[in-house]
Design a protein around this motif. Structure first.
Motif, mmCIF file in Angstrom:
data_model
loop_
_atom_site.group_PDB
_atom_site.id
_atom_site.type_symbol
_atom_site.label_atom_id
_atom_site.label_comp_id
_atom_site.label_asym_id
_atom_site.label_seq_id
_atom_site.Cartn_x
_atom_site.Cartn_y
_atom_site.Cartn_z
ATOM 1 N N ILE A 11 0.843 -1.188 0.000
ATOM 2 C CA ILE A 11 0.000 0.000 0.000
ATOM 3 C C ILE A 11 0.883 1.245 0.000
ATOM 4 O O ILE A 11 2.020 1.227 0.486
ATOM 5 C CB ILE A 11 -0.950 0.029 1.213
ATOM 6 N N GLN A 190 -6.105 -0.452 9.748
ATOM 7 C CA GLN A 190 -5.561 -0.496 8.392
ATOM 8 C C GLN A 190 -6.191 -1.612 7.577
ATOM 9 O O GLN A 190 -6.581 -1.418 6.413
ATOM 10 C CB GLN A 190 -4.046 -0.711 8.457
ATOM 11 N N LYS A 192 -9.124 -3.093 8.066
ATOM 12 C CA LYS A 192 -10.531 -2.768 7.811
ATOM 13 C C LYS A 192 -10.672 -1.834 6.622
ATOM 14 O O LYS A 192 -11.557 -2.001 5.780
ATOM 15 C CB LYS A 192 -11.160 -2.132 9.053
ATOM 16 N N GLU A 193 -9.812 -0.836 6.538
ATOM 17 C CA GLU A 193 -9.865 0.116 5.430
ATOM 18 C C GLU A 193 -9.628 -0.580 4.097
ATOM 19 O O GLU A 193 -10.287 -0.283 3.095
ATOM 20 C CB GLU A 193 -8.831 1.225 5.640
ATOM 21 N N ILE A 194 -8.704 -1.537 4.065
ATOM 22 C CA ILE A 194 -8.410 -2.275 2.835
ATOM 23 C C ILE A 194 -9.591 -3.143 2.431
ATOM 24 O O ILE A 194 -9.987 -3.191 1.262
ATOM 25 C CB ILE A 194 -7.152 -3.142 3.024
ATOM 26 N N ILE A 196 -12.802 -2.787 3.266
ATOM 27 C CA ILE A 196 -13.933 -1.942 2.870
ATOM 28 C C ILE A 196 -13.715 -1.400 1.460
ATOM 29 O O ILE A 196 -14.621 -1.390 0.625
ATOM 30 C CB ILE A 196 -14.126 -0.788 3.862
ATOM 31 N N GLU A 197 -12.495 -0.959 1.179
ATOM 32 C CA GLU A 197 -12.176 -0.430 -0.138
ATOM 33 C C GLU A 197 -12.350 -1.503 -1.212
ATOM 34 O O GLU A 197 -12.909 -1.252 -2.271
ATOM 35 C CB GLU A 197 -10.726 0.082 -0.154
ATOM 36 N N LYS A 198 -11.901 -2.719 -0.931
ATOM 37 C CA LYS A 198 -12.026 -3.830 -1.872
ATOM 38 C C LYS A 198 -13.485 -4.199 -2.090
ATOM 39 O O LYS A 198 -13.916 -4.470 -3.200
ATOM 40 C CB LYS A 198 -11.238 -5.050 -1.351
ATOM 41 N N SER A 199 -14.268 -4.191 -1.008
ATOM 42 C CA SER A 199 -15.691 -4.539 -1.080
ATOM 43 C C SER A 199 -16.446 -3.519 -1.919
ATOM 44 O O SER A 199 -17.266 -3.864 -2.768
ATOM 45 C CB SER A 199 -16.290 -4.611 0.320
ATOM 46 N N ASN A 200 -16.174 -2.240 -1.707
ATOM 47 C CA ASN A 200 -16.839 -1.182 -2.464
ATOM 48 C C ASN A 200 -16.466 -1.239 -3.937
ATOM 49 O O ASN A 200 -17.287 -1.011 -4.823
ATOM 50 C CB ASN A 200 -16.482 0.196 -1.890
ATOM 51 N N PHE A 201 -15.205 -1.564 -4.188
ATOM 52 C CA PHE A 201 -14.734 -1.642 -5.572
ATOM 53 C C PHE A 201 -15.395 -2.800 -6.304
ATOM 54 O O PHE A 201 -15.739 -2.710 -7.475
ATOM 55 C CB PHE A 201 -13.201 -1.834 -5.599
#
Length: 203
Positions: A11, A190, A192-194, A196-201
């Motif tokens: 990242i 950190q 969780k942020e990854i 969530i970002e992957k899920s939204n994408f």
């Protein structure tokens, strides 16, 4: 039966400085035979989306030595069961739990120089500091860092100059707060942020 594993994700952190974050994971085994494992119930939730199209590692205990077996997802059946194929190569990973790379957004004031620094990675014994500009700090120098009520005393071990700034590898001499709790809190944030970002994408 439940197995543990790890994957690594690079990242960008602080002026494009790149760090490698280990993401610990686990899953239930429905069936195991030869070099395949049918698995389900991955934790943390959504981590299987990160594992698609990339290699990860499964823990294998051998004579009290933790080793990692290379693995990958071959296919997904009914969105529930994952078929994982295992390669023969086994890798040693002795430092997995010694140091966790995190991108901590808190600025620590270096009292001796009256400038700010960020923590790129941290363990119970040391930290890697990042300065956005050149600093006159040499190995064996002692630094005092402060963020609100948190105070860290560090001894500089090595120095690296990058295009984006200066990175110092330091040993922790003392701290005014619980290092383990601080490390775990920032690591979980950190990951969780990854996820969530992957899920939204993916949506």
């Amino acid at each position: 039966m439940r197995l543990d594993g790890v994957t690594y994700k690079k990242i960008s952190c602080l002026n494009e400085v790149e760090i490698t974050l280990p993401i610990l994971l686990s899953f239930d085994v429905l069936e195991m035979s030869d070099n395949t494992i049918k698995a389900f119930n991955f934790l943390p939730p959504g981590v299987e989306k990160i594992l698609l199209n990339k290699e990860f590692y499964i823990y294998k205990d051998e004579k009290r030595t933790k080793r990692l077996l290379r693995a990958r997802i071959k296919e997904i059946i009914n969105n529930i069961v994952h078929v994982i194929t295992l390669d023969d190569e086994v890798l040693d990973e002795k430092r997995l739990f010694e140091r966790i790379a995190v991108c901590i957004q808190e600025k620590f004031k270096v009292l001796e120089l009256n400038i700010d620094a960020f923590i790129l990675d941290m363990s119970l014994g040391g930290v890697k500091l990042f300065f956005e500009k050149n600093v006159d700090i040499k190995p064996n120098q002692v630094l005092t860092l402060q963020h609100r009520s948190k105070i860290l005393t560090l001894r500089v071990l090595r120095r690296e100059e990058e295009k984006s700034g200066v990175i110092l590898g330091c040993k922790i001499e003392s701290s005014s707060f619980n290092l383990l709790n601080y490390l775990v809190k920032n690591y979980v944030k950190q990951v969780k942020e990854i996820l969530i970002e992957k899920s939204n994408f993916s949506v």
